[in-house]
Structures are given as structure tokens and as C-alpha cells.
Design an enzyme around this catalytic site. Structure first.
Site, short mmCIF file in Angstrom:
data_model
loop_
_atom_site.label_atom_id
_atom_site.label_comp_id
_atom_site.label_asym_id
_atom_site.label_seq_id
_atom_site.Cartn_x
_atom_site.Cartn_y
_atom_site.Cartn_z
CB VAL A 1 -2.75 1.05 -5.83
CG1 VAL A 1 -1.51 0.19 -5.82
CG2 VAL A 1 -2.86 1.84 -4.54
CG ASP B 1 -4.37 4.62 7.98
OD1 ASP B 1 -5.32 4.33 8.75
OD2 ASP B 1 -4.54 5.04 6.83
N GLY C 1 -7.12 3.98 -2.75
CA GLY C 1 -7.10 4.17 -1.30
C GLY C 1 -7.31 5.62 -0.95
N GLY C 2 -7.14 5.89 0.33
CA GLY C 2 -7.33 7.26 0.80
C GLY C 2 -6.36 8.23 0.17
CG PHE C 3 -2.62 8.43 1.19
CD1 PHE C 3 -2.38 9.71 1.65
CD2 PHE C 3 -2.72 7.40 2.10
CE1 PHE C 3 -2.24 9.95 2.99
CE2 PHE C 3 -2.56 7.64 3.44
CZ PHE C 3 -2.33 8.92 3.90
CG LEU D 1 -3.16 -3.45 -8.42
CD1 LEU D 1 -1.88 -3.46 -7.63
CD2 LEU D 1 -3.62 -4.87 -8.68
N GLY D 2 -6.57 -0.69 -7.09
CA GLY D 2 -7.52 -0.19 -6.10
C GLY D 2 -7.32 1.30 -5.88
#
Ligand SMILES: *[C@@H]1O[C@H](CO)[C@@H](O)[C@H](O)[C@H]1NC(C)=O
Ligand SMILES: *[C@@H]1O[C@H](CO)[C@@H](O)[C@H](O)[C@H]1NC(C)=O
Ligand SMILES: *[C@@H]1O[C@H](CO)[C@@H](O)[C@H](O)[C@H]1NC(C)=O
Ligand SMILES: *[C@@H]1O[C@H](CO)[C@@H](O)[C@H](O)[C@H]1NC(C)=O
Ligand SMILES: *[C@@H]1O[C@H](CO)[C@@H](O)[C@H](O)[C@H]1NC(C)=O
Ligand SMILES: *[C@@H]1O[C@H](CO)[C@@H](O)[C@H](O)[C@H]1NC(C)=O
Ligand SMILES: *[C@@H]1O[C@H](CO)[C@@H](O)[C@H](O)[C@H]1NC(C)=O
Length: 669
Positions: A364, A475, A359-361, A356-357
Site C-alpha cells: 500500500v 477479514d 498486507g496479505g494482498f 505505507l505498509g
């Protein structure tokens, strides 16, 4: 005729010419294989079709002799001293049953070709009980002995010895070699079926015998294995014969003794053997047994073995593939743990298509849980250490109990080595920032934006004040706001920034907070508070109304920092100039002015001036009037772009220092 045969014939032809052409005292020969040789053989000794000299075969209690057919002058006359000589040969001792070889192979110099009195087994075909130790034997041998005989004071069952008229070696050492130009000593096992080389050299001037052993591929070592000062003059007669003698044992299985190549030189250095031209050893242990045992059985065994290996490999792979980390303390969180296998199936093996994407972590993935067909988003967070994991999981689980219509529900987690998987309810409309920035997704209209803003405010208020413990999000930003099917804004990723504080994430992965949303005092102290969340929320408000990110390095200088731009437009009396162009004039000016001013108030550089989320909700609902506050001057905030980058790197430093972090869950409020 094969090439090898031709060369062998040529070689031995050359040898004989050399031997006959030079002085009778300088005899030399080289056999690279023995196919066309004219050795004198007895006992089991034979030259195989492939040109191997097989001194013995596997028959027990037998011996074999193989001698160079012609006598060789070892001294000028019976009274003079012995000449120098050198010999080099490649051999292999092949036991029928591995590890049980007997008895040994010897290079021998003797007055006769056949060693008539020699006995098999322990005597290596050299001597017998009545002649052993007798000076009249005139027998010199270098033994490669694979049995320990106490009768002859053998040192072990794998040694090389120099024998002078006696099987009680004058000197002996365990088989091994000093690697060329190195100090190390490596053991060798004579009866290992491995090809090895032996050099025997006699220096007629120094009266010294050197014996050097080495594996077949090794360069000749500088240091001999055995070096004996001994004058052979009285031992050798004027003419002697050189050759090999070997004997097999009485016990169990026999041993074949092979010589593959041999060179000898009187008064000189024996020519080096070309190992590539030597014949190959036969396939070993080729006893004639029924075809079933030689072909069928091994094939069946190999087949079964392969099945077992594949089975075990499959099982291990599967086990490793779905391996999880589960520690005792986690048992309490049982219901919140989700099996890795289920997540693997849900995301179709974490296929790229399901991504899905990022992110910073971490990444997903979208998935459908097999148990209840529920759509989920699985966040893969990689972490390097276990450090802080326990506290973090405790928080995740307690956060998992949060229920609010403006928060993305966390359904559970799963832990693997170096990996944490967080499972959230799937939000069908994706994240807010894609609506704001990634056109052509439909533009959000004014009332949708306002509803999202109110929803996020309400979710953040719940985190700050309504739940049993205070939760600081850390955040807040458009990309962390997800939209459900009815385009309600839902805050996601809360508390994840804590993972960074716990030291479980590599420092480079994420900065606590995001550029443009970081309150100035947070940059200085690294400390997150509800007030720093409010600051970020302010930036978020401006972001949604203006349709651009809080910091846009590509914008003209006065517009780079959104807060400053909105601020300056307000002071210039034209605050509506900042509203998203995509809305054109389709917005309510009164509401836009309220949200923009609230954004500035929330993002005020002075924490005490910022409202609480409770107040924010009242302002948004128009239940309370926004307090009077004047636009801040740039000089008053002193918070330009340079400051942000500076303070950001500062906050990274702080983020690393555990002493400056505090728990996101301040209990007992
Ligand atoms: C060994 O050689 C002898 C003599 O050549 C022969 O009779 C005997 O059958 C051979 N034994 C084996 C096991 O090859
Ligand atoms: C082989 O050696 C024997 C002596 O052992 C000799 O009589 C014979 O002539 C030699 N044959 C060849 C071809 O050299
Ligand atoms: C043998 O005799 C030759 C010539 O007669 C002589 O050059 C050589 O040194 C002698 N060698 C020995 C070991 O006596
Ligand atoms: C060898 O030496 C013995 C005595 O030392 C002598 O009688 C004999 O003639 C010598 N033989 C030769 C060939 O020089
Ligand atoms: C030992 O060897 C010698 C000489 O080769 C021989 O005369 C004698 O008969 C042998 N003795 C035995 C017991 O084989
Ligand atoms: C060889 O060694 C054995 C054992 O020490 C001893 O009994 C025997 O006399 C020795 N034989 C010779 C010829 O040195
Ligand atoms: C080499 O062999 C000797 C005895 O023969 C043994 O003591 C030593 O441990 C062996 N070394 C290695 C490296 O196997």
C-alpha cells in the site's frame, strides 16, 4: 617490422628449406599470408601490403592468376600413375555490391603458370570457348562459382564443382558443409565476404578426389562436400603448376577474390593453416569518394538514426510504463477507473518512501492525486490470471458505492497486466493494530477503544444489513481497521478476500480469513457467512480490550489462544485480569466486562449462539441486556491451537475449490 611479418618471413623460409631438402616428389609449402612469397602473378592478381593474395580486384570483366612459381612433380614418369596430393586454403569472395558477386575463384592444376588461353567472366580465367572440354588442356580445377551459367550446366549461382578440362563440372554441389561429427548439412554463401576454407585431396591409390568446404572457424568436416572417383593419371603431366584463377563479371559491380593462406603437400597431408596468423581482410567497399560521403554522411545518418531510435525507445518505454488493461466490459465502470499514469505520479513512481505498509494482498502506497490534490492510499494487488476479474471488478465497483462513516471509502481502481490497483481514501492515523502493538505510538485510552469498537460494529452492521446488498467482510481484524484524523475506527479491505475466491490470486498469497479470526465451521466448510464475520468481530473485541493478538504462540500454554484464556479467567472469577496492562486501572469495569463477554459470545463455537450485528449494537449501546450464557469449557469447544492450524490448512484446500465458494454479494435479500 611487425611480429606477423617476422613470423611470415620465417614461415616461408622454413617452407623453402622443407621443399628443397626433401625428395623432389614430396614438395610441400605453406603460406600464412603471402607477404614474402614469390608467386607468379598476372592479370589483376597482386599481393597486398598486408600480405593478402588478391587474385582480382573490383575491376569488371577481368581475371587474375596466381601460381606457385616452381613446377611440381605429379608423377614418376609420363607413364606412371599420379601421386597423392592435398591442399588447404582460406579464401573470401567479396562483392562490391553485396549479393552480386561474379564470377568465381578456382584452385587449378595446369601445365603452365599463366593459363594463356584463359578468358575472363564465365571462363574463370581457365579456358576459352574453343578449348573448353578438350582433353589436351590437362587442366584440373575446383571451382567456387558464384554465377549460374547455363552454357556449362551450372546447378545454381553458389556451388562448388570439380572441373576436368572443362567448365562443365564433372560433379558439383551447392556450397555447404557437414558439420564435424554431425549429420547436419549447413548451407554456405560463397560470395558473402565471409572467410571460408577449402580442402582438395587426391588419393593416388584409391583414385579419388575429395573436396571439403567449411567456414573459417570450423573444424575440418569428416564428410567431404564432393567426392569423385577419378584417376588423374592421364590428366596430369609429369610436372604441373598449382595456383589460383579468378574472374570478375560484366554486370554492375566487380568482385574481389582473396586468398589469405595456402598450404600444399605432394604425397602427404597439407599442413594446417593457423588462422590466427593470417592477414586481415581490408575494410570493404573503400571506394574513394568525397570525405563527406565516407565520413560526414554516415555520421549524420547514424546520429539521426540514434535520435529516432532513442525517440522510439522512449515512446515505447513510456507507453509500456503506463500501459493499462482495459476491456470492453469495463467501459461501464469508466468513472471508477483511475489512470495508471495519475497513480504513478501520485505515488511518485511507487517510491519506497511512499510505502505505507504491506498486507496479505500487496503493498500500500501513499499518494496525492494530481487532479484534486486528494490524499489516497493505493493498494497494489498482484494477480496471475484474468479469471474472475470481471466479477471481482463488478463487486469492487459496487462496493465502491458503499458510503458509511465507519468504512474506508474506495475511490476507484486501475488494472494493469498482472496487477490490480485499488485506490482508497487516505486514513491519516494509520491502522489500529499499530496503536495496539507498535508502541511508542500513544496508547488508546478506554473511551477511544470503546468508540472504535462501536464504530466498527456499526460499519459491519451496515455491510450486513443496511446496504442494498449483503456484504460479508471476511477479514475483520485490528490490522484492517483504520483510524481517521478523529480516531474513528473505519473498516477497510472489505470484499478483497473475494479476489482469492475468484481464483485471481496465487494461493500462497493469502488464506481466506486470518488465523485466530476464523470461525470453526468456516475452517470446515470454507464458507463465509455473516455469522463467521461475527466470530471474527468477537476475536477483534477481545483483541482491542486485551491489547494482544487472538493467538500468541509465545505466550504460556494456557494463554496462547486468547478466547480460551479470557474464558478460563471468567470461569475462575477474575475476568479483568485479561485487560490490557497499558490501561492499568483506567477503564470502566462494567463496560469492560460487557465487551469481554460479548467478545466470548460472538466467538462462540456454536454459530447459532452468536448474536447478529444488529444485536451486537444493541448490547453495546446497553439498549438490550446480554443474554445469560455460561462460560464454555475447553472440552466443549474442543478448539485448541492444534485444531486451528489443522482446520486452517483444511480451509486453504477449500479456498482453492471453487465449488465451495459463494458470492459475497447475495443479491435480492
Ligand atoms: C585493379 O588492379 C589493376 C591492376 O593492378 C589496377 O590497374 C586497377 O586500378 C585496380 N582496380 C581497382 C578498382 O582497384
Ligand atoms: C621467384 O620465381 C621466379 C620464377 O617465377 C624465379 O626466377 C626467381 O628466382 C624467384 N625468386 C626467389 C627470390 O625465389
Ligand atoms: C614413384 O617412384 C618411387 C621410387 O622410384 C616409388 O616408391 C613410388 O611408389 C612411385 N610412385 C608412383 C605413384 O608410381
Ligand atoms: C611409356 O609407354 C610407352 C608405350 O606404352 C612407351 O613407348 C614408352 O617408352 C614409355 N615411356 C617410359 C618413360 O616408360
Ligand atoms: C583458346 O586457348 C588456346 C590455347 O590456350 C589458344 O591457342 C586460342 O587462341 C584461344 N582461343 C581464343 C578464342 O581465345
Ligand atoms: C557443356 O554443357 C552445355 C550445356 O548443356 C553443352 O551445350 C556443351 O556442349 C557442354 N560442353 C562440354 C565440353 O561438355
Ligand atoms: C540450402 O540451399 C538449398 C539450395 O541450394 C536450399 O534448397 C535449402 O533450402 C537451403 N537450406 C537452408 C537451410 O537454407
Amino acid at each position: 617490422m611487425s611480429f606477423k611479418l617476422v613470423t611470415t618471413v620465417l614461415a616461408s623460409f622454413v617452407v623453402h628449406i622443407a621443399a628443397s631438402a626433401s625428395s623432389p616428389n614430396d614438395v610441400g609449402f605453406i603460406y600464412q599470408g603471402f607477404r614474402s612469397s614469390n608467386l607468379s602473378l598476372d592479370g589483376l592478381a597482386e599481393v597486398t601490403k598486408s600480405g593478402l593474395l588478391q587474385v582480382t580486384n573490383f575491376t569488371k570483366s577481368q581475371m587474375g592468376h596466381a601460381f606457385y612459381p616452381n613446377p611440381i612433380n605429379f608423377k614418376n614418369n609420363s607413364n606412371s600413375s599420379a601421386f597423392s596430393f592435398s591442399t588447404h586454403f582460406v579464401f573470401a569472395i567479396v562483392p562490391e555490391v553485396s549479393g552480386r558477386s561474379g564470377h568465381g575463384l578456382a584452385f587449378v592444376i595446369a601445365p603452365t603458370r599463366g593459363l594463356p588461353g584463359g578468358l575472363a567472366t564465365i571462363f574463370l580465367g581457365l579456358l576459352n570457348i574453343s578449348t573448353n572440354g578438350n582433353a589436351d588442356n590437362h587442366v584440373f580445377a575446383v571451382e567456387l562459382d558464384t554465377v549460374q551459367n547455363e552454357e556449362f550446366n551450372d546447378i545454381n549461382d553458389n556451388h562448388v564443382g570439380i572441373d576436368i578440362n572443362s567448365l562443365n563440372s564433372t560433379v558439383s554441389k551447392p556450397a555447404g558443409y557437414h558439420e564435424h561429427e554431425k549429420n547436419s548439412f549447413d548451407n554456405l554463401t560463397l560470395g558473402s565476404s565471409q572467410l571460408m576454407q577449402l580442402w582438395v585431396e587426391y588419393d593416388g591409390v584409391d583414385k579419388r578426389i575429395d573436396v571439403t568446404l567449411a567456414p573459417s572457424k570450423a573444424v575440418k568436416p569428416n564428410t567431404p562436400l564432393l567426392s569423385l572417383s577419378y584417376d588423374l593419371s592421364s590428366l596430369v603431366q609429369q610436372t604441373m603448376y598449382v595456383g589460383f584463377s579468378a574472374s570478375t563479371g560484366i554486370l554492375a559491380a566487380g568482385t574481389a577474390h582473396f586468398v589469405l593462406g595456402w598450404s600444399f603437400k605432394m604425397n602427404g597431408i597439407a599442413q594446417a593453416l593457423d588462422l590466427s596468423r593470417l592477414p586481415n581482410l581490408p575494410r570493404l567497399h573503400s571506394k574513394k569518394v568525397s570525405k563527406f560521403f565516407t565520413l560526414g554522411l554516415p555520421q549524420i545518418c547514424i546520429f539521426l538514426l540514434l535520435i529516432v531510435i532513442f525517440g522510439v525507445a522512449y515512446y515505447l518505454r513510456r507507453k509500456r510504463k503506463f500501459a493499462e488493461v482495459l476491456e470492453d466490459w469495463e467501459l461501464a465502470y469508466g468513472p471508477h477507473r483511475i489512470k495508471y499514469k495519475d497513480l504513478y505520479i501520485a505515488t511518485k513512481g511507487f517510491r519506497e518512501k511512499e510505502l505505507l505498509g504491506e498486507g496479505g494482498f500487496g503493498q500500500v502506497y501513499k499518494g496525492v492525486l494530481p487532479a484534486n490534490n486528494m490524499e489516497v492510499a493505493v493498494k497494489k494487488v498482484s494477480h496471475q490470471t484474468r479469471q474472475g476479474m470481471r466479477e471481482f471488478i463488478a463487486e469492487i465497483v459496487s462496493i465502491g458505492r458503499l458510503r458509511h462513516r465507519n468504512l474506508v471509502p474506495l475511490l476507484g481502481y486501475c488494472r494493469r497486466k498482472g496487477e490490480l490497483l485499488l485506490v482508497y481514501e487516505f486514513m491519516s492515523s494509520g491502522s489500529l493494530d499499530s496503536y495496539l502493538y507498535n508502541q511508542p505510538k500513544s496508547t488508546l485510552n478506554w473511551s477511544q477503544r470503546l468508540r472504535i469498537i462501536k464504530g466498527v460494529a456499526s460499519g459491519l452492521f451496515y455491510l450486513h444489513e443496511e446496504w442494498e446488498q449483503m456484504v460479508i467482510h471476511r477479514d475483520v481484524k485490528a490490522s484492517n481497521v483504520l483510524l481517521d484524523s478523529e480516531l474513528n475506527g473505519r473498516l477497510g479491505d472489505f470484499g478483497l478476500a473475494r479476489l482469492y475466491d475468484h481464483g485471481s490470486l496465487p494461493r500462497t498469497t493469502h488464506v481466506v480469513g486470518t488465523i485466530g479470526y476464523l470461525a470453526p465451521e468456516q475452517s470446515r466448510t470454507g464458507k463465509a457467512t455473516t455469522s463467521t464475520d461475527v466470530y471474527a468481530f468477537g476475536a477483534f473485541l477481545l483483541e482491542v480490550i486485551c491489547g494482544r493478538r487472538p493467538i500468541d504462540p509465545e505466550a504460556p500454554a494456557e494463554k496462547v489462544v486468547l478466547v480460551d484464556w479470557v474464558d478460563s479467567c471468567w470461569r475462575a472469577g477474575d475476568i479483568f485480569q485479561v485487560v490490557d496492562q497499558n490501561l492499568s486501572t483506567l477503564y470502566v469495569e462494567e463496560e469492560a466486562e460487557l465487551v469481554l463477554k460479548l467478545g466470548l459470545l460472538c466467538s462462540h463455537s456454536e454459530p447459532r449462539t452468536r448474536p447478529s450485528m444488529r444485536q451486537v449494537l444493541l448490547y453495546l449501546e446497553r439498549s438490550a441486556a446480554l443474554p445469560e450464557f455460561s462460560p464454555r469449557g475447553i472440552s466443549a469447544t474442543g478448539f485448541g491451537f492444534d485444531d486451528i492450524t489443522m482446520s486452517l490448512s483444511f480451509s486453504e484446500e477449500k479456498g482453492r475449490s471453487p465449488s465451495l465458494t459463494e458470492s459475497v454479494l447475495s443479491c435480492g435479500r
